[in-house]
Scaffold this motif. Structure first.
Motif, short mmCIF file in Angstrom:
data_model
loop_
_atom_site.label_atom_id
_atom_site.label_comp_id
_atom_site.label_asym_id
_atom_site.label_seq_id
_atom_site.Cartn_x
_atom_site.Cartn_y
_atom_site.Cartn_z
N GLN A 224 17.53 -34.48 -25.66
CA GLN A 224 18.88 -34.21 -25.17
C GLN A 224 19.79 -35.41 -25.38
O GLN A 224 20.97 -35.26 -25.75
CB GLN A 224 18.82 -33.81 -23.70
N ARG A 225 19.24 -36.60 -25.15
CA ARG A 225 20.03 -37.81 -25.33
C ARG A 225 20.41 -37.98 -26.80
O ARG A 225 21.55 -38.38 -27.11
CB ARG A 225 19.22 -39.03 -24.86
N ARG A 226 19.48 -37.68 -27.69
CA ARG A 226 19.78 -37.79 -29.12
C ARG A 226 20.93 -36.86 -29.50
O ARG A 226 21.84 -37.26 -30.25
CB ARG A 226 18.54 -37.44 -29.94
N GLU B 216 23.31 -35.72 -27.55
CA GLU B 216 24.55 -36.23 -26.96
C GLU B 216 25.12 -37.38 -27.79
O GLU B 216 26.33 -37.42 -28.07
CB GLU B 216 24.28 -36.72 -25.53
N ASP C 174 13.99 -35.23 -22.43
CA ASP C 174 15.16 -36.03 -22.08
C ASP C 174 15.68 -36.82 -23.29
O ASP C 174 16.89 -36.93 -23.50
CB ASP C 174 14.82 -37.00 -20.94
N LEU C 175 14.75 -37.36 -24.08
CA LEU C 175 15.16 -38.12 -25.25
C LEU C 175 15.81 -37.22 -26.30
O LEU C 175 16.75 -37.62 -26.98
CB LEU C 175 13.95 -38.85 -25.85
N GLU D 265 23.16 -48.55 -28.36
CA GLU D 265 22.64 -47.48 -27.49
C GLU D 265 21.78 -46.51 -28.28
O GLU D 265 20.72 -46.06 -27.80
CB GLU D 265 23.82 -46.75 -26.85
N GLN D 266 22.21 -46.18 -29.49
CA GLN D 266 21.42 -45.27 -30.32
C GLN D 266 20.10 -45.92 -30.72
O GLN D 266 19.03 -45.28 -30.67
CB GLN D 266 22.20 -44.88 -31.57
N MET E 299 17.65 -45.84 -27.88
CA MET E 299 17.05 -44.53 -27.73
C MET E 299 15.90 -44.33 -28.72
O MET E 299 14.83 -43.80 -28.36
CB MET E 299 18.12 -43.45 -27.92
#
Length: 240
Positions: free
Chosen positions: A62-64, A66, A59-60, A30-31, A34
């Motif tokens: 924020q995903r990083r 998380e 968004d990316l 998943e990482q 991303m």
């Protein structure tokens, strides 16, 4: 009758491995996914096809954050239970540093210097290919395929694709010959240095993947006896 003393065997008892310990392979995949998306988006930013302040980048980012919080918590849980996660932790940290460098490249983009740079575009192609190779390698590693080592070698070879850093110097010289502003030449040099740093991180990730693949394929973790989680991963990889 003479009593013979029988020596007692003292066994070291390791803390039990919790059933709640996460499966790290999907987390790494998943990482990596991303970072692949991020590399593609940053490549579009540097080619002036995407805004440096786009919602996709937000968004990316924020995903990083998380993923970083979740991964660190999972690694800490494993450490507390004395499960060996050196390769896992090293992989996650290296991918995160590569992501940080990509975000830095996007944030440092100046609209006033928005003429696409050929050298930077070529470097981004190398970066995208390297992270895609790593992602494929992690997937193969999880499925027990020895081809993960081939993907690792491809990522490691990305450094050679940069021509030993010559494109940074050539870009600076080209900017001077073209009469570009000093600010653009400085920005290009900083950008290229950053992109080279990202490739170095991906090469480190390739080194970890290669070593990890060799160890798991050889079943070395299964010989460590007490590390139940690592032995489980090794048995699954070798059995496939």
């Amino acid at each position: 009758m003479t009593n013979i003393a029988v020596p007692q065997v003292v066994r070291r008892v390791r803390p039990p491995v919790s059933a709640d310990l996460p499966d790290f392979f999907p987390m790494i995949d998943e990482q990596a996914a991303m970072v692949v998306k991020l590399a593609r988006t940053v490549g579009e930013v540097l080619q002036c096809r995407e805004s440096a302040h786009s919602l996709r980048l937000l968004d990316l980012e924020q995903r990083r954050q998380e993923l970083r919080r979740r991964n660190q918590a999972a690694v800490q849980l494993a450490v507390e239970q004395r499960v060996g996660v050196e390769q896992i932790h090293g992989t996650m940290e290296t991918l995160d540093r590569a992501a940080a460098g990509l975000f830095q490249a996007a944030r440092g983009f100046h609209p006033s210097l928005s003429v696409p740079d050929e050298a930077a575009a070529e470097m981004m192609v190398v970066i995208q290919k390297a992270i895609e190779n790593l992602q494929q390698g992690y997937s193969r590693l999880a499925n027990g395929s020895p081809a993960a080592e081939v993907d690792a070698d491809a990522a490691i070879g990305s450094w050679r694709a940069l021509g030993n850093g010559g494109c940074t110097e050539a870009a600076g010289e080209r900017a001077g010959r073209e009469g570009s502003a000093h600010g653009r030449a400085l920005w290009l040099n900083e950008l290229h240095a950053n992109l080279h740093g990202i490739v170095r991180e991906l090469v480190r990730a390739g080194d970890i993947l290669k070593d990890w693949s060799r160890q798991l394929s050889a079943g070395l973790y299964a010989c460590e006896g007490g590390d139940q989680a690592s032995a489980r991963w090794s048995r699954r990889l070798v059995a496939n």
